[in-house]
Each structure stands twice: as C-alpha cells, then as structure tokens.
Design a protein around this motif. Structure first.
Motif, mmCIF file in Angstrom:
data_model
loop_
_atom_site.group_PDB
_atom_site.id
_atom_site.type_symbol
_atom_site.label_atom_id
_atom_site.label_comp_id
_atom_site.label_asym_id
_atom_site.label_seq_id
_atom_site.Cartn_x
_atom_site.Cartn_y
_atom_site.Cartn_z
ATOM 1 N N TYR A 55 22.078 3.709 11.801
ATOM 2 C CA TYR A 55 22.039 4.603 10.640
ATOM 3 C C TYR A 55 23.189 4.350 9.661
ATOM 4 C CZ TYR A 55 18.855 7.086 13.746
ATOM 5 O OH TYR A 55 17.819 7.405 14.603
ATOM 6 N N THR A 56 24.093 3.488 10.013
ATOM 7 C CA THR A 56 25.296 3.275 9.194
ATOM 8 C C THR A 56 25.545 1.784 8.971
ATOM 9 O OG1 THR A 56 26.609 3.441 11.227
ATOM 10 C CG2 THR A 56 26.413 5.435 9.895
ATOM 11 N N LYS A 57 24.492 1.033 8.823
ATOM 12 C CA LYS A 57 24.611 -0.421 8.675
ATOM 13 C C LYS A 57 25.398 -0.788 7.414
ATOM 14 C CE LYS A 57 20.310 -1.580 11.097
ATOM 15 N NZ LYS A 57 18.947 -2.164 10.970
ATOM 16 N N GLY A 58 26.193 -1.843 7.541
ATOM 17 C CA GLY A 58 26.893 -2.373 6.382
ATOM 18 C C GLY A 58 28.168 -1.657 6.010
ATOM 19 N N ARG A 59 28.522 -0.623 6.740
ATOM 20 C CA ARG A 59 29.734 0.127 6.395
ATOM 21 C C ARG A 59 30.992 -0.615 6.845
ATOM 22 N NH1 ARG A 59 28.170 6.130 6.657
ATOM 23 N NH2 ARG A 59 26.192 6.051 5.505
ATOM 24 N N THR A 60 32.065 -0.363 6.134
ATOM 25 C CA THR A 60 33.368 -0.910 6.494
ATOM 26 C C THR A 60 34.167 0.155 7.230
ATOM 27 O OG1 THR A 60 33.437 -2.455 4.637
ATOM 28 C CG2 THR A 60 35.550 -1.823 5.611
ATOM 29 N N VAL A 61 34.606 -0.156 8.433
ATOM 30 C CA VAL A 61 35.359 0.783 9.262
ATOM 31 C C VAL A 61 36.835 0.711 8.872
ATOM 32 C CG1 VAL A 61 36.044 1.379 11.614
ATOM 33 C CG2 VAL A 61 33.721 0.548 11.162
ATOM 34 N N GLY A 62 37.335 1.810 8.330
ATOM 35 C CA GLY A 62 38.743 1.844 7.944
ATOM 36 C C GLY A 62 39.660 2.234 9.077
ATOM 37 N N SER A 63 39.096 2.934 10.078
ATOM 38 C CA SER A 63 39.933 3.393 11.185
ATOM 39 C C SER A 63 39.095 3.622 12.433
ATOM 40 C CB SER A 63 40.664 4.687 10.814
ATOM 41 O OG SER A 63 39.725 5.738 10.611
ATOM 42 N N LEU A 92 34.771 -4.664 10.461
ATOM 43 C CA LEU A 92 36.065 -4.157 10.920
ATOM 44 C C LEU A 92 37.148 -5.117 10.441
ATOM 45 C CD1 LEU A 92 37.525 -1.978 12.663
ATOM 46 C CD2 LEU A 92 37.341 -3.588 14.585
ATOM 47 N N PRO A 93 37.742 -4.846 9.277
ATOM 48 C CA PRO A 93 38.738 -5.771 8.728
ATOM 49 C C PRO A 93 40.031 -5.763 9.537
ATOM 50 C CG PRO A 93 38.608 -3.788 7.392
ATOM 51 C CD PRO A 93 37.506 -3.682 8.398
ATOM 52 N N ALA A 94 40.798 -6.811 9.388
ATOM 53 C CA ALA A 94 42.076 -6.917 10.099
ATOM 54 C C ALA A 94 43.023 -5.794 9.712
ATOM 55 C CB ALA A 94 42.721 -8.277 9.814
ATOM 56 N N SER A 95 42.821 -5.219 8.517
ATOM 57 C CA SER A 95 43.696 -4.146 8.032
ATOM 58 C C SER A 95 43.334 -2.775 8.589
ATOM 59 C CB SER A 95 43.627 -4.086 6.508
ATOM 60 O OG SER A 95 42.280 -3.830 6.079
ATOM 61 N N ALA A 96 42.243 -2.665 9.341
ATOM 62 C CA ALA A 96 41.810 -1.375 9.860
ATOM 63 C C ALA A 96 42.850 -0.799 10.825
ATOM 64 C CB ALA A 96 40.466 -1.507 10.569
ATOM 65 N N GLU A 97 43.057 0.501 10.726
ATOM 66 C CA GLU A 97 43.961 1.191 11.647
ATOM 67 C C GLU A 97 43.194 1.498 12.937
ATOM 68 O OE1 GLU A 97 46.542 4.906 10.618
ATOM 69 O OE2 GLU A 97 44.709 5.630 11.591
ATOM 70 N N ILE A 98 43.740 1.063 14.073
ATOM 71 C CA ILE A 98 43.122 1.346 15.370
ATOM 72 C C ILE A 98 44.152 2.094 16.212
ATOM 73 C CG2 ILE A 98 42.006 0.394 17.415
ATOM 74 C CD1 ILE A 98 41.144 -1.992 15.764
ATOM 75 N N SER A 99 43.928 3.412 16.340
ATOM 76 C CA SER A 99 44.902 4.294 16.988
ATOM 77 C C SER A 99 44.451 4.682 18.383
ATOM 78 C CB SER A 99 45.101 5.578 16.176
ATOM 79 O OG SER A 99 45.639 5.322 14.911
ATOM 80 N N MET A 100 45.420 4.985 19.207
ATOM 81 C CA MET A 100 45.131 5.486 20.546
ATOM 82 C C MET A 100 46.153 6.550 20.918
ATOM 83 S SD MET A 100 45.239 3.442 24.156
ATOM 84 C CE MET A 100 43.552 3.327 24.638
ATOM 85 N N GLU A 101 45.674 7.648 21.525
ATOM 86 C CA GLU A 101 46.569 8.644 22.084
ATOM 87 C C GLU A 101 47.006 8.191 23.471
ATOM 88 O OE1 GLU A 101 44.160 12.144 22.051
ATOM 89 O OE2 GLU A 101 44.772 12.710 20.029
#
Length: 387
Positions: A55-63, A92-101
């Motif tokens: 349902y969300t094809k083509g979107r860019t993941v910022g985080s 998923l660009p290299a600049s995307a923020e990938i956080s973990m608790e």
C-alpha cells in the motif's frame, strides 16, 4: 509512484519483550520466562512489513525506529534482517535515521557494535535516573556505573545517541534534579528525553498509589521541575524542540518528528500503531494485536495482525495534526490545518490567546505555543478546536 506525504514517512518496529516489567510502565511490554525465537519473530516482522509495503510502494523511508519493550534484547542478526527487508521494500537512503531503544546493562551494551553493523546509526538509552537508589525504585536492571559505561560505548559506536530521564520522582528535590540533570548533560549526549513521572492505570505504581503506599510530589512542586529542565537545558545548548525532548542543533529525532509533523508511518510488531495514506489519498489508522503470541500466529496465517483499522476523515486528521504539531517548538502549519479541517481558526480566540502570551506567530503561516504556555497545551488545543 506514490509521493512521500507531508511530515515524512517512517517505519516503527515493536519488540514487546522485557526482562522485567518496570512499575511505572504502561507500554505494551511482556516478560516471558522462555526467550522467544528470534528467527520466528524476525520472519514475522518481515512478513508484516511486506503486507504494508503493497500500500506504500515507492515511498522514501526517512526513519526507522525499533521500540518496545526492550529492543536491545534482539539479536543483531534479527535487527539486520528487518533493516534489510525494509531496504528491499522501500527506498532507504544512506541518510535515513535508524534508531533503536536500548537498556544500559552490560549484557546489552555488548551488542552495540553488532547493532551498528546491522545498520542502526542512532541509539536511545533508557537510563531514567542517575541515582542507584532511584533506579531500584523504578525497577531498572542497571546501575549508574553501568549506565555511564553504556553511554561511553554508545558514543564511540553510533553517530548519534540519546537517553531518557524521569523526574518528579517521590521525594525528589529541586536541587537534586538540577544536579542530576547537569550530570546527565555532562555525559555529552546530543539528545535528551525527559518525562515527568505519572501514575498510569494498570501499573504497579498505580496499585501502590491507590493503596496509599506511594506518595507523589505536590503537583506545583513537580511543575517547577519542568521549569528547571527548560532553564538548564537551554543554558547548556539543548533547548526543547518538543515538550519533553531536547536536542542540540541538528540532532532532533527524525522519527519522532514524523509523528509530530503528522507524517505517515508503518507500524509492525505486537501492538504497533500506524498512520498510512493509501494510493487513493485516504488516510488510515492501524493497530496490530497486542499479545505477542496472538500477533505471531496471525501474521504467520494471514500476513499481518491488524486488529483495528479506521478510516480517518479529514476533520479527524486535522484534530490529530493540531494535537501533535503544537507540541513542537516550530508550531503548526496553519494552511495545512485549514486544508484538512475545512475551516479557519477563530480570530477572537487567537487574539485572546495572543494577548495572554500563550501563542505567537513563528512566521506568516506558522503558529506556535509560547514556552510559558507549554504546560497549558491541552487547554490551548481545546480552545483552538472550538469554532
């Protein structure tokens, strides 16, 4: 191709398991005597991601945000499998923020390097207090020494780090909080989340409070601690960009900004929430099943475990946008709000709130709550919501 909606697009991954349930916590977290199968849950998370991706094809993941529960109980290869799946389904660009608790126990800190190799570039450490007696009262599994060591490891491993603190704890003093907060700032994180202790129904603290065995601070005394927080963090270069969150310049949590700017986000894992704009332009709220075992069974059988799915009318979206965005220091985009709600703010109410010093224009089309009025946010939102 579907464009990324206003506010951005993120992915939330919920890992619901904890070693112990903290007495103040009302999050969807569960303690299991037998550790869950990492492979089975990794496969299910990937499967649910694939369901939402259609349902969300083509979107860019910022985080991407791994929350819980205790995500640092995940094996690094589990985290890597989920990140790799996200990268295969969306941009998923290299600049995307990938956080973990993460919790700052020594066992979990030993996994930090593995998480960094898996793709995590921002760690949020759940310290909660810098006092060993208070940590025990809060049901935490770490000591202050472990917390400081974990922060040192995190700072040398990840591009950015954050940690959480809880204030207005029973018997805490203004002077004690000021000292503790300055000590926290000395640890050189570029982001701090600070929450006033509240009694939530269904928690152990709620039972103790109802039985008269837990005495909370006087509300006015506790409120003064919020003012101390603003004073100290501003002086130290970490002003509030949201009511409970403080950051150095450029270090704001990008995933949380997706929420507060009312962007879209896919939520996978037990009890995860989502807000998704479909290709036809309609926006839906989704909630998955809370119980881990039921969630797992549903995903394996149906590809997802959505328990609730609600179509959000434009007026409801406007209400949610107002509620979320006014938490931010940057305020609300009035034109976007008016487009969603189909109405303008009441000029008389705007003028009254301005005269009281509660709101102000941040720019020609952006309205914000003033610093002194942030503790009154709910009342201000209610006032602005009335025609």
């Amino acid at each position: 191709m579907t464009t990324t909606p206003d506010g951005g697009f993120g992915i939330y991954v919920h890992w619901p398991f904890c070693l112990a349930k903290c007495p103040y916590c009302d999050f969807n977290s569960h303690v299991r005597h037998q550790a869950p199968s990492q492979l089975q849950y990794a496969n299910a998370l990937r499967q649910e991601l694939r369901y939402f991706a259609q349902y969300t094809k083509g979107r860019t993941v910022g985080s991407v945000f791994f929350g819980g529960g205790t995500p640092s109980l995940m094996e690094p290869q589990t985290v890597a499998a989920v990140i790799d799946e996200i990268a295969s389904l969306w941009n998923l660009p290299a600049s995307a923020e990938i956080s973990m608790e993460a919790n700052p126990t020594s066992v979990e800190a030993n996994r930090f390097a593995g998480y960094r190799s898996a793709g995590v570039n921002r760690l949020s450490v759940g310290i909660q207090a810098l006092d060993d007696v208070e940590l025990k009262r809060l049901g935490r599994q770490h000591s202050v020494a472990e917390a400081i060591q974990a922060v040192d490891v995190a700072r040398n491993t990840f591009e950015r780090i954050s940690f959480d603190l809880i204030y207005a704890r029973p018997e805490q003093t203004h002077a004690g909080w000021r000292t503790e907060l300055n000590r926290a700032l000395d640890l050189a994180a570029d982001h701090l989340s600070m929450y006033q202790l509240t009694i939530e129904e269904g928690t152990m603290f709620h039972k103790l409070y109802a039985a008269g065995k837990l005495e909370m601070l006087d509300p006015d005394y506790a409120a003064d601690m919020y003012d101390i927080t603003q004073e100290v963090t501003s002086a130290r270069g970490l002003p509030a960009y949201e009511i409970s969150n403080h950051a150095a310049q450029g270090a704001q949590c990008q995933h949380n900004l997706v929420y507060w700017r009312y962007g879209d986000y896919v939520g996978v894992g037990p009890g995860a929430h989502g807000r998704i704009t479909m290709p036809d332009g309609q926006k839906w709220a989704t909630t998955t099943h809370r119980m881990p075992e039921e969630w797992l069974l549903n995903v394996e059988n149906a590809g997802h475990s959505i328990e609730e799915q609600e179509l959000l009318a434009s007026v409801m979206q406007a209400d949610e946008y107002l509620l979320m965005s006014l938490r931010l220091a940057e305020g609300i985009d009035v034109a976007r709000y008016e487009a969603l709600s189909g109405r303008s703010f009441n000029n008389k109410r705007l003028s009254n709130l301005q005269e009281l010093g509660f709101i102000k224009w941040a720019s020609n089309n952006r309205l914000k709550v003033t610093e002194k009025a942030r503790p009154l946010l709910n009342a201000i939102i209610t006032d602005l919501s009335i025609d």
